[in-house]
Design a protein around this motif. Structure first.
Motif, PDB file in Angstrom:
ATOM      1  N   SER A  91      50.484 -12.394  24.958  1.00 16.55           N
ATOM      2  CA  SER A  91      50.384 -12.704  23.387  1.00 16.55           C
ATOM      3  C   SER A  91      51.444 -12.499  23.037  1.00 16.55           C
ATOM      4  O   SER A  91      51.938 -12.440  21.839  1.00 16.55           O
TER       5      SER A  91
ATOM      6  N   GLU B 261      54.674 -13.164  18.929  1.00 14.15           N
ATOM      7  CA  GLU B 261      53.994 -13.251  18.943  1.00 14.15           C
ATOM      8  C   GLU B 261      53.744 -14.816  18.922  1.00 14.15           C
ATOM      9  O   GLU B 261      53.028 -15.437  18.221  1.00 14.15           O
TER      10      GLU B 261
ATOM     11  N   THR C  98      53.597 -18.174  22.581  1.00 20.89           N
ATOM     12  CA  THR C  98      53.329 -18.518  23.678  1.00 20.89           C
ATOM     13  C   THR C  98      53.979 -19.835  24.289  1.00 20.89           C
ATOM     14  O   THR C  98      54.896 -20.549  23.014  1.00 20.89           O
TER      15      THR C  98
END
Length: 235
Positions: free
Chosen positions: A76, A95, A97
């Motif tokens: 993450s 942070e 993805t």
């Protein structure tokens, strides 16, 4: 998150060599590991796309190439570090993805004048790849296609032990546990870059897209480099 700064550490690493095909997200790509015999004049497979650190080692007078972006991919959180030949520094922690992460990496590369990504590849203590290695290879494969459109290269660097090195380094710096938790990923990326620089690019694996038209874009390099060459040619 803001940028970070840190002094350099001593070099470490080892070298190896291999060639094989690799499947990235349903597309066949080429995986080429840089070895001690790689030269700037190589014209087959992926050896012609040498990492900047290797080119500087082969030709100390070479002053081309942009910055290298070290990338420590997590489930993450992704740590980033920046360097150009020596003294890499932790940059930031993302942070994000998926596609959002890939696009953000490209944006940062453009801003920081990066022309190569050095992505940490997880391995066990005996050098074998892990389940996380497959995930990293998948992300690297997708990023390599997007990066090649801009003339940028993607390399994989063995990252075994870099997280522990980063933790020890931060403790030596006197950082408190709360501070370490928020920065450990960026410092791990810095360790990946340090290993890459200390080994002069040996042992890295080029993630080469299958599409031949992208190979040509990689040969031409970033647009800013082309502009520089055009000016030099006209003088």
């Amino acid at each position: 998150m803001g940028t970070m700064a840190a002094p350099p550490r001593p070099p470490f690493g080892s070298l190896s060599s291999s060639y094989s095909s690799l499947r990235f997200g349903g597309k066949i790509g080429v995986r080429v590991r840089v070895n001690a015999s790689s030269s700037a004049s190589s014209s087959a497979s992926g050896e012609e796309f040498l990492p900047n650190a290797r080119r500087r080692k082969i030709d100390p007078t070479w002053c081309g190439g942009g910055f290298s972006l070290g990338v420590d991919l997590g489930a993450s959180r992704t740590g980033l570090a920046l360097g150009k030949g020596y003294s890499p520094r932790p940059l930031m922690v993302l942070e994000l993805t998926g596609q959002k992460l890939e696009l953000r990496l490209l944006d940062i590369a453009e801003k920081e004048e990066v022309d190569e990504f050095i992505i940490g590849l997880p391995k066990s203590h005996d050098g074998k790849e892990t389940a996380q290695s497959n995930k990293v290879r998948s992300i690297a494969g997708r990023l390599a296609v997007r990066a090649a459109e801009r003339g940028w290269r993607v390399f994989l660097q063995d990252e075994h032990g870099t997280s522990l090195d980063a933790l020890d380094y931060m403790i030596d710096m006197g950082l408190k546990r709360s501070a370490r938790q928020g920065k450990i990923d960026a410092y791990s990326a810095m360790m990946v870059l340090e290993r890459y620089f200390s080994m002069s690019g040996l042992g890295t694996e080029l993630v080469l897209p299958k599409q031949l038209e992208l190979h040509e874009k990689l040969r031409k390099g970033p647009c800013r480099d082309l502009g520089f060459l055009k000016i030099r040619t006209e003088q």
